[in-house]
Motif scaffolding. Structure first.
Motif, mmCIF file in Angstrom:
data_model
loop_
_atom_site.group_PDB
_atom_site.id
_atom_site.type_symbol
_atom_site.label_atom_id
_atom_site.label_comp_id
_atom_site.label_asym_id
_atom_site.label_seq_id
_atom_site.Cartn_x
_atom_site.Cartn_y
_atom_site.Cartn_z
ATOM 1 N N HIS A 170 35.479 34.470 45.156
ATOM 2 C CA HIS A 170 36.377 35.557 45.532
ATOM 3 C C HIS A 170 36.939 36.302 44.318
ATOM 4 O O HIS A 170 38.159 36.389 44.155
ATOM 5 C CB HIS A 170 37.518 35.028 46.409
ATOM 6 N N PRO A 171 36.066 36.829 43.445
ATOM 7 C CA PRO A 171 36.580 37.577 42.289
ATOM 8 C C PRO A 171 37.250 38.879 42.720
ATOM 9 O O PRO A 171 36.777 39.559 43.626
ATOM 10 C CB PRO A 171 35.329 37.832 41.458
ATOM 11 N N THR A 172 38.381 39.188 42.090
ATOM 12 C CA THR A 172 39.140 40.405 42.382
ATOM 13 C C THR A 172 39.723 40.956 41.079
ATOM 14 O O THR A 172 39.582 40.343 40.025
ATOM 15 C CB THR A 172 40.302 40.133 43.358
ATOM 16 N N GLY B 107 31.650 50.842 37.939
ATOM 17 C CA GLY B 107 30.627 51.813 37.564
ATOM 18 C C GLY B 107 29.363 51.117 37.093
ATOM 19 O O GLY B 107 29.176 49.924 37.305
ATOM 20 N N ASP B 108 28.509 51.874 36.423
ATOM 21 C CA ASP B 108 27.234 51.340 35.943
ATOM 22 C C ASP B 108 27.479 50.514 34.690
ATOM 23 O O ASP B 108 27.763 51.059 33.622
ATOM 24 C CB ASP B 108 26.265 52.494 35.656
ATOM 25 N N LEU B 109 27.375 49.200 34.818
ATOM 26 C CA LEU B 109 27.590 48.317 33.672
ATOM 27 C C LEU B 109 26.351 48.266 32.800
ATOM 28 O O LEU B 109 25.226 48.306 33.290
ATOM 29 C CB LEU B 109 27.950 46.915 34.162
ATOM 30 N N GLN B 110 26.568 48.145 31.505
ATOM 31 C CA GLN B 110 25.482 48.013 30.530
ATOM 32 C C GLN B 110 25.540 46.616 29.922
ATOM 33 O O GLN B 110 26.628 46.034 29.792
ATOM 34 C CB GLN B 110 25.619 49.061 29.422
ATOM 35 N N ALA B 111 24.397 46.077 29.521
ATOM 36 C CA ALA B 111 24.349 44.755 28.895
ATOM 37 C C ALA B 111 25.321 44.709 27.729
ATOM 38 O O ALA B 111 25.360 45.618 26.902
ATOM 39 C CB ALA B 111 22.930 44.449 28.424
ATOM 40 N N GLY B 112 26.136 43.667 27.689
ATOM 41 C CA GLY B 112 27.114 43.508 26.620
ATOM 42 C C GLY B 112 28.523 43.947 26.991
ATOM 43 O O GLY B 112 29.474 43.641 26.274
ATOM 44 N N ASP B 113 28.684 44.679 28.101
ATOM 45 C CA ASP B 113 30.022 45.096 28.538
ATOM 46 C C ASP B 113 30.859 43.859 28.870
ATOM 47 O O ASP B 113 30.386 42.940 29.544
ATOM 48 C CB ASP B 113 29.952 45.980 29.782
ATOM 49 N N LEU B 114 32.107 43.838 28.402
ATOM 50 C CA LEU B 114 33.026 42.757 28.721
ATOM 51 C C LEU B 114 33.829 43.142 29.954
ATOM 52 O O LEU B 114 34.324 44.266 30.053
ATOM 53 C CB LEU B 114 33.970 42.481 27.553
ATOM 54 N N ILE B 115 33.942 42.188 30.870
ATOM 55 C CA ILE B 115 34.730 42.430 32.078
ATOM 56 C C ILE B 115 35.717 41.286 32.256
ATOM 57 O O ILE B 115 35.475 40.156 31.829
ATOM 58 C CB ILE B 115 33.833 42.572 33.328
ATOM 59 N N GLU B 116 36.842 41.599 32.882
ATOM 60 C CA GLU B 116 37.829 40.594 33.241
ATOM 61 C C GLU B 116 38.042 40.642 34.745
ATOM 62 O O GLU B 116 37.913 41.700 35.367
ATOM 63 C CB GLU B 116 39.156 40.854 32.527
ATOM 64 N N PHE B 117 38.364 39.496 35.328
ATOM 65 C CA PHE B 117 38.574 39.411 36.765
ATOM 66 C C PHE B 117 39.362 38.153 37.082
ATOM 67 O O PHE B 117 39.437 37.228 36.273
ATOM 68 C CB PHE B 117 37.234 39.406 37.514
ATOM 69 N N ASP B 118 39.977 38.141 38.253
ATOM 70 C CA ASP B 118 40.654 36.951 38.770
ATOM 71 C C ASP B 118 39.710 36.268 39.752
ATOM 72 O O ASP B 118 38.975 36.936 40.482
ATOM 73 C CB ASP B 118 41.937 37.325 39.512
ATOM 74 N N ALA B 119 39.737 34.936 39.765
ATOM 75 C CA ALA B 119 38.905 34.175 40.704
ATOM 76 C C ALA B 119 39.455 32.758 40.803
ATOM 77 O O ALA B 119 40.340 32.374 40.046
ATOM 78 C CB ALA B 119 37.448 34.151 40.233
ATOM 79 N N ARG B 120 38.908 32.006 41.736
ATOM 80 C CA ARG B 120 39.281 30.599 41.832
ATOM 81 C C ARG B 120 38.025 29.747 41.759
ATOM 82 O O ARG B 120 36.946 30.162 42.187
ATOM 83 C CB ARG B 120 40.087 30.325 43.096
ATOM 84 N N ALA B 121 38.175 28.542 41.225
ATOM 85 C CA ALA B 121 37.056 27.614 41.087
ATOM 86 C C ALA B 121 36.897 26.834 42.384
ATOM 87 O O ALA B 121 37.870 26.333 42.944
ATOM 88 C CB ALA B 121 37.306 26.663 39.929
ATOM 89 N N ILE B 122 35.659 26.760 42.869
ATOM 90 C CA ILE B 122 35.375 25.981 44.070
ATOM 91 C C ILE B 122 34.087 25.192 43.858
ATOM 92 O O ILE B 122 33.270 25.526 43.004
ATOM 93 C CB ILE B 122 35.237 26.851 45.334
#
Length: 127
Positions: A119-121, A77-92
């Motif tokens: 590739h964040p998911t 949705g519409d994110l606002q400054a300061g919102d915390l998010i979590e995601f899976d990804a790999r380092a490349i």
């Protein structure tokens, strides 16, 4: 400005220590949306996330990273400054900088290898 870029690049090198090509869980703070010129596709929406930490434990791996505005971000949705998010990804490891024929632009923004999250998911908004 250069000092900040070098400090962040040192921080991003921590991404190498977590094992390239292995997926991990990360948490970061949404800052803002942006735009990036695409060679073929016109303007592309981007997302700036800061204070990115590796979960569990919370070790900071990057001051900030830019991501493409993929379907995963859109579903939050519409994110606002300061919102915390979590995601899976790999380092490349990825190449950044100007790679064209203009020598002045190459001096201003030389090609270099940098670490990023790819590739964040599995996005979640932390409440």
């Amino acid at each position: 400005m250069l000092r900040l870029a070098l400090r962040n690049q040192g921080m991003k090198k921590k991404l190498n220590n977590i094992g390239p090509k292995k997926r991990h869980r990360f948490r970061g703070e949404f800052v803002r949306y942006g735009e990036k010129d695409g060679c073929w596709s016109g303007n592309n929406v981007t997302v700036l996330v800061k204070n990115i930490t590796l979960l569990p434990g919370g070790e900071q791996v990057a001051d900030h990273l830019w991501f493409k505005w993929t379907g995963g971000f859109q579903r939050l949705g519409d994110l606002q400054a300061g919102d915390l998010i979590e995601f899976d990804a790999r380092a490349i490891k990825s190449e950044e900088g100007y790679r064209g024929d203009d020598l002045l632009l190459q001096i201003e923004n030389p090609p270099r290898m940098v670490w990023k999250l790819s590739h964040p998911t599995k996005f979640e908004k932390v409440v």
